[in-house]
Write a protein that holds these residues in place. Structure first.
Motif, PDB file in Angstrom:
ATOM      1  N   LEU A  14       0.822  -1.210   0.000  1.00  0.00           N
ATOM      2  CA  LEU A  14       0.000   0.000   0.000  1.00  0.00           C
ATOM      3  C   LEU A  14       0.855   1.259   0.000  1.00  0.00           C
ATOM      4  N   VAL A  15       1.878   1.298   0.838  1.00  0.00           N
ATOM      5  CA  VAL A  15       2.770   2.463   0.888  1.00  0.00           C
ATOM      6  C   VAL A  15       3.515   2.615  -0.437  1.00  0.00           C
ATOM      7  N   GLY A  16       3.922   1.510  -1.030  1.00  0.00           N
ATOM      8  CA  GLY A  16       4.589   1.576  -2.318  1.00  0.00           C
ATOM      9  C   GLY A  16       3.683   2.104  -3.415  1.00  0.00           C
ATOM     10  N   PHE A  17       2.423   1.672  -3.412  1.00  0.00           N
ATOM     11  CA  PHE A  17       1.473   2.160  -4.408  1.00  0.00           C
ATOM     12  C   PHE A  17       1.210   3.652  -4.240  1.00  0.00           C
ATOM     13  N   ILE A  18       1.033   4.099  -3.008  1.00  0.00           N
ATOM     14  CA  ILE A  18       0.796   5.525  -2.750  1.00  0.00           C
ATOM     15  C   ILE A  18       2.022   6.340  -3.149  1.00  0.00           C
ATOM     16  N   GLY A  19       3.211   5.841  -2.821  1.00  0.00           N
ATOM     17  CA  GLY A  19       4.436   6.538  -3.219  1.00  0.00           C
ATOM     18  C   GLY A  19       4.575   6.623  -4.727  1.00  0.00           C
ATOM     19  N   TYR A  20       4.258   5.544  -5.415  1.00  0.00           N
ATOM     20  CA  TYR A  20       4.310   5.548  -6.874  1.00  0.00           C
ATOM     21  C   TYR A  20       3.313   6.547  -7.452  1.00  0.00           C
ATOM     22  N   ALA A  21       2.115   6.603  -6.892  1.00  0.00           N
ATOM     23  CA  ALA A  21       1.096   7.541  -7.388  1.00  0.00           C
ATOM     24  C   ALA A  21       1.541   8.987  -7.180  1.00  0.00           C
ATOM     25  N   PHE A  22       2.127   9.280  -6.020  1.00  0.00           N
ATOM     26  CA  PHE A  22       2.612  10.641  -5.785  1.00  0.00           C
ATOM     27  C   PHE A  22       3.768  10.982  -6.720  1.00  0.00           C
ATOM     28  N   ARG A  23       4.643  10.026  -6.982  1.00  0.00           N
ATOM     29  CA  ARG A  23       5.763  10.297  -7.881  1.00  0.00           C
ATOM     30  C   ARG A  23       5.268  10.565  -9.292  1.00  0.00           C
ATOM     31  N   GLN A  24       4.285   9.802  -9.748  1.00  0.00           N
ATOM     32  CA  GLN A  24       3.713  10.047 -11.072  1.00  0.00           C
ATOM     33  C   GLN A  24       2.976  11.384 -11.110  1.00  0.00           C
TER      34      GLN A  24
END
Length: 61
Positions: A14-24
Motif C-alpha cells: 500500500l505504501v509503495g502504491f501511494i508513493g508511486y502515485a505521488f511520484r507520477q
C-alpha cells in the motif's frame, strides 16, 4: 506462510502504491494557459454514437 507476515506485506504494498502515485503525480505540470474547468466543444467527444445521448444506452426516461 505465517499469518503475522501478511499484514506487513500489505502495508508495504500500500505504501509503495501511494508513493508511486505521488511520484507520477509530481511529473505532471499544470497547464496555466488553460482556464477551462470542464469539457468544451473542441475536446473531441461528440456524445456517443446513439444520437448524442449522455447516458450512452439509448434509454428514455
Amino acid at each position: 506462510m505465517p499469518d503475522w507476515i501478511l499484514a506487513p506485506i500489505c502495508v508495504v504494498v500500500l505504501v509503495g502504491f501511494i508513493g508511486y502515485a505521488f511520484r507520477q503525480g509530481m511529473k505532471v505540470s499544470p497547464d496555466r494557459s488553460n482556464s477551462n474547468f470542464g469539457p468544451t466543444q473542441n475536446d473531441g467527444w461528440s456524445g456517443g454514437s446513439d444520437g448524442g445521448s449522455a447516458d450512452g444506452g439509448g434509454h428514455s426516461f
